[in-house]
Design a protein around this motif. Structure first.
Motif, PDB file in Angstrom:
ATOM      1  N   MET A 174      24.119  10.995  21.169  1.00  0.00           N
ATOM      2  CA  MET A 174      24.105  11.174  19.721  1.00  0.00           C
ATOM      3  C   MET A 174      22.679  11.378  19.218  1.00  0.00           C
ATOM      4  SD  MET A 174      26.851   8.340  18.387  1.00  0.00           S
ATOM      5  CE  MET A 174      28.499   8.221  19.083  1.00  0.00           C
ATOM      6  N   SER A 175      22.497  12.366  18.360  1.00  0.00           N
ATOM      7  CA  SER A 175      21.203  12.608  17.705  1.00  0.00           C
ATOM      8  C   SER A 175      20.064  12.568  18.724  1.00  0.00           C
ATOM      9  CB  SER A 175      20.950  11.566  16.607  1.00  0.00           C
ATOM     10  OG  SER A 175      22.004  11.535  15.686  1.00  0.00           O
ATOM     11  N   VAL A 176      20.170  13.402  19.731  1.00  0.00           N
ATOM     12  CA  VAL A 176      19.279  13.329  20.897  1.00  0.00           C
ATOM     13  C   VAL A 176      17.859  13.767  20.547  1.00  0.00           C
ATOM     14  CG1 VAL A 176      18.921  14.123  23.263  1.00  0.00           C
ATOM     15  CG2 VAL A 176      21.243  13.819  22.390  1.00  0.00           C
ATOM     16  N   SER A 177      16.903  12.885  20.819  1.00  0.00           N
ATOM     17  CA  SER A 177      15.499  13.279  20.701  1.00  0.00           C
ATOM     18  C   SER A 177      15.175  14.268  21.817  1.00  0.00           C
ATOM     19  CB  SER A 177      14.598  12.047  20.804  1.00  0.00           C
ATOM     20  OG  SER A 177      14.813  11.187  19.713  1.00  0.00           O
ATOM     21  N   THR A 178      14.236  15.165  21.561  1.00  0.00           N
ATOM     22  CA  THR A 178      13.919  16.269  22.470  1.00  0.00           C
ATOM     23  C   THR A 178      13.581  15.767  23.873  1.00  0.00           C
ATOM     24  OG1 THR A 178      13.049  17.526  20.603  1.00  0.00           O
ATOM     25  CG2 THR A 178      12.447  18.283  22.814  1.00  0.00           C
ATOM     26  N   ILE A 179      14.285  16.288  24.872  1.00  0.00           N
ATOM     27  CA  ILE A 179      14.043  15.868  26.249  1.00  0.00           C
ATOM     28  C   ILE A 179      12.833  16.602  26.822  1.00  0.00           C
ATOM     29  CG2 ILE A 179      16.478  15.322  26.597  1.00  0.00           C
ATOM     30  CD1 ILE A 179      16.719  17.888  28.270  1.00  0.00           C
ATOM     31  N   ASP A 180      12.352  16.127  27.958  1.00  0.00           N
ATOM     32  CA  ASP A 180      11.159  16.703  28.575  1.00  0.00           C
ATOM     33  C   ASP A 180      11.411  18.139  29.040  1.00  0.00           C
ATOM     34  OD1 ASP A 180      10.436  14.110  28.170  1.00  0.00           O
ATOM     35  OD2 ASP A 180       9.862  13.682  30.244  1.00  0.00           O
ATOM     36  N   ASP A 181      10.351  18.948  29.048  1.00  0.00           N
ATOM     37  CA  ASP A 181      10.484  20.360  29.403  1.00  0.00           C
ATOM     38  C   ASP A 181      11.116  20.566  30.771  1.00  0.00           C
ATOM     39  OD1 ASP A 181       9.419  21.162  26.998  1.00  0.00           O
ATOM     40  OD2 ASP A 181       7.385  21.469  27.773  1.00  0.00           O
ATOM     41  N   LYS A 182      10.700  19.782  31.751  1.00  0.00           N
ATOM     42  CA  LYS A 182      11.211  19.990  33.108  1.00  0.00           C
ATOM     43  C   LYS A 182      12.717  19.727  33.188  1.00  0.00           C
ATOM     44  CE  LYS A 182      10.199  15.311  34.865  1.00  0.00           C
ATOM     45  NZ  LYS A 182      11.618  14.953  35.103  1.00  0.00           N
ATOM     46  N   ASN A 183      13.207  18.820  32.371  1.00  0.00           N
ATOM     47  CA  ASN A 183      14.635  18.492  32.403  1.00  0.00           C
ATOM     48  C   ASN A 183      15.484  19.538  31.706  1.00  0.00           C
ATOM     49  OD1 ASN A 183      13.107  15.834  32.719  1.00  0.00           O
ATOM     50  ND2 ASN A 183      15.189  15.213  33.255  1.00  0.00           N
ATOM     51  N   ARG A 184      14.878  20.297  30.800  1.00  0.00           N
ATOM     52  CA  ARG A 184      15.642  21.337  30.106  1.00  0.00           C
ATOM     53  C   ARG A 184      16.159  22.403  31.062  1.00  0.00           C
ATOM     54  NH1 ARG A 184      12.433  22.913  24.532  1.00  0.00           N
ATOM     55  NH2 ARG A 184      11.883  20.791  23.856  1.00  0.00           N
ATOM     56  N   LYS A 185      15.525  22.513  32.227  1.00  0.00           N
ATOM     57  CA  LYS A 185      15.908  23.530  33.201  1.00  0.00           C
ATOM     58  C   LYS A 185      16.975  23.035  34.174  1.00  0.00           C
ATOM     59  CE  LYS A 185      11.097  25.100  33.082  1.00  0.00           C
ATOM     60  NZ  LYS A 185       9.835  25.285  33.874  1.00  0.00           N
ATOM     61  N   ASN A 186      17.448  21.804  33.991  1.00  0.00           N
ATOM     62  CA  ASN A 186      18.275  21.174  35.021  1.00  0.00           C
ATOM     63  C   ASN A 186      19.725  20.954  34.627  1.00  0.00           C
ATOM     64  OD1 ASN A 186      16.003  21.027  36.621  1.00  0.00           O
ATOM     65  ND2 ASN A 186      15.593  18.876  36.187  1.00  0.00           N
ATOM     66  N   PHE A 187      20.230  21.704  33.664  1.00  0.00           N
ATOM     67  CA  PHE A 187      21.605  21.463  33.242  1.00  0.00           C
ATOM     68  C   PHE A 187      22.639  21.961  34.248  1.00  0.00           C
ATOM     69  CE2 PHE A 187      19.545  20.509  29.272  1.00  0.00           C
ATOM     70  CZ  PHE A 187      20.354  19.518  28.741  1.00  0.00           C
ATOM     71  N   LYS A 188      22.210  22.766  35.196  1.00  0.00           N
ATOM     72  CA  LYS A 188      23.151  23.167  36.254  1.00  0.00           C
ATOM     73  C   LYS A 188      23.612  21.954  37.049  1.00  0.00           C
ATOM     74  CE  LYS A 188      23.855  26.468  40.029  1.00  0.00           C
ATOM     75  NZ  LYS A 188      24.482  25.489  40.945  1.00  0.00           N
ATOM     76  N   MET A 189      22.712  20.971  37.226  1.00  0.00           N
ATOM     77  CA  MET A 189      23.125  19.786  37.979  1.00  0.00           C
ATOM     78  C   MET A 189      24.174  18.973  37.210  1.00  0.00           C
ATOM     79  SD  MET A 189      19.847  17.133  37.810  1.00  0.00           S
ATOM     80  CE  MET A 189      18.720  18.322  38.561  1.00  0.00           C
ATOM     81  N   VAL A 190      24.156  19.046  35.880  1.00  0.00           N
ATOM     82  CA  VAL A 190      25.187  18.384  35.081  1.00  0.00           C
ATOM     83  C   VAL A 190      26.539  19.062  35.321  1.00  0.00           C
ATOM     84  CG1 VAL A 190      25.890  17.708  32.755  1.00  0.00           C
ATOM     85  CG2 VAL A 190      23.451  17.811  33.353  1.00  0.00           C
ATOM     86  N   ALA A 191      26.514  20.396  35.321  1.00  0.00           N
ATOM     87  CA  ALA A 191      27.745  21.152  35.572  1.00  0.00           C
ATOM     88  C   ALA A 191      28.235  20.959  37.006  1.00  0.00           C
ATOM     89  CB  ALA A 191      27.512  22.632  35.295  1.00  0.00           C
TER      90      ALA A 191
END
Length: 265
Positions: A174-191
């Protein structure tokens, strides 16, 4: 006669009063424990156990609940002012009917207090290991939720490494504060881990809403339909109590606890 208004009462006193008065109301067991966060340190935590936990051998679904920045520090009473602990502290049960098997489930709720800001992914991983060792949790039903800095901690843990992502069945940031740049590239691992996500943000907190939408889109790019978002009308970056209310169905016919139970590993 002295008359006190809310602004004259220190937060610490409010926390103490809530802590004292609530004990008689709550039917669940509330443990105050130290949970491992690093190899050399622990974090103070509230662990809410369902009624009957000590009289059976069942394994329970668990929710890791992560607070926002203002609730960090060393006063566990502050955790009772917001989110899931707020409702548990007033005697509400976190109990939900699974839409899939139509059975009712009680949750273990773990609420750690970060010293400042929020817990980092490696700290969440160690904490989860410690919770798994100390309590009877169902490893196929591990859920996580957090707001603001706790939302940051939730999404950071999801996007840090595949082994950690794979432990969660579903998350509610909820209301997520901005995550780190390196983690923004890692949503494939969530999928790849097939973690279902239900994001919340208010239409009056534009930055948080825009970031949350990016995380939804980044997840669905690799796993269509895994993530969704609810935009709450009139909601500013303030109190999340109503969003965690078990009575709140969010216009979908399900509260967040019922929604979580649909998913398991």
């Amino acid at each position: 006669m002295l008359r006190f208004t809310k602004k004259h009462i220190p937060v610490a006193l409010i926390s103490m009063l809530l802590w004292t008065v609530s004990t008689a109301k709550a039917q669940q067991t509330r443990d105050t424990v130290q949970l491992k966060a690093t190899a050399f340190s622990t974090v103070s935590s509230l662990v809410f156990l369902p009624e009957g936990y000590h009289s059976n051998k069942m394994a329970y679904p668990v929710i890791i609940y992560l607070h926002g920045k203002s609730k960090s520090g060393n006063d566990l009473g502050k955790l009772l002012l917001e989110g899931i602990p707020y409702w548990l502290n007033r005697g509400k049960k976190i109990r939900a009917k699974n839409p899939v098997d139509k059975k009712f489930y009680d949750f273990i709720v773990v609420s750690p207090q970060a010293p400042s800001w929020g817990l980092k992914p490696d700290e969440i991983e160690r904490l989860l290991n410690d919770v798994s060792a100390k309590y009877r949790i169902d490893p196929s039903r591990i859920y996580m939720t957090g707001y603001s800095a706790g939302g940051w901690a939730t999404v950071m843990a999801l996007t840090e490494k595949p082994a950690l992502s794979a432990r969660f069945a579903a998350v509610v940031p909820m209301s997520v504060s901005t995550i780190d740049d390196k983690n923004r590239k890692n949503f494939k691992m969530v999928a790849d881990a097939k973690v279902h996500s239900w994001y919340f943000a208010g239409d009056q907190e534009l930055h948080f809403k825009e970031d949350s939408q990016k995380y939804v889109d980044s997840t669905n790019k690799y796993g269509p339909g895994l993530a969704k978002m609810t935009v709450v009308p009139g909601f500013r970056h303030h109190s999340w109590i109503s969003l965690y209310d078990p009575a709140n169905k969010h216009g979908t016919g399900m509260n967040i606890y019922e929604w979580m139970l649909q998913y398991r590993k």
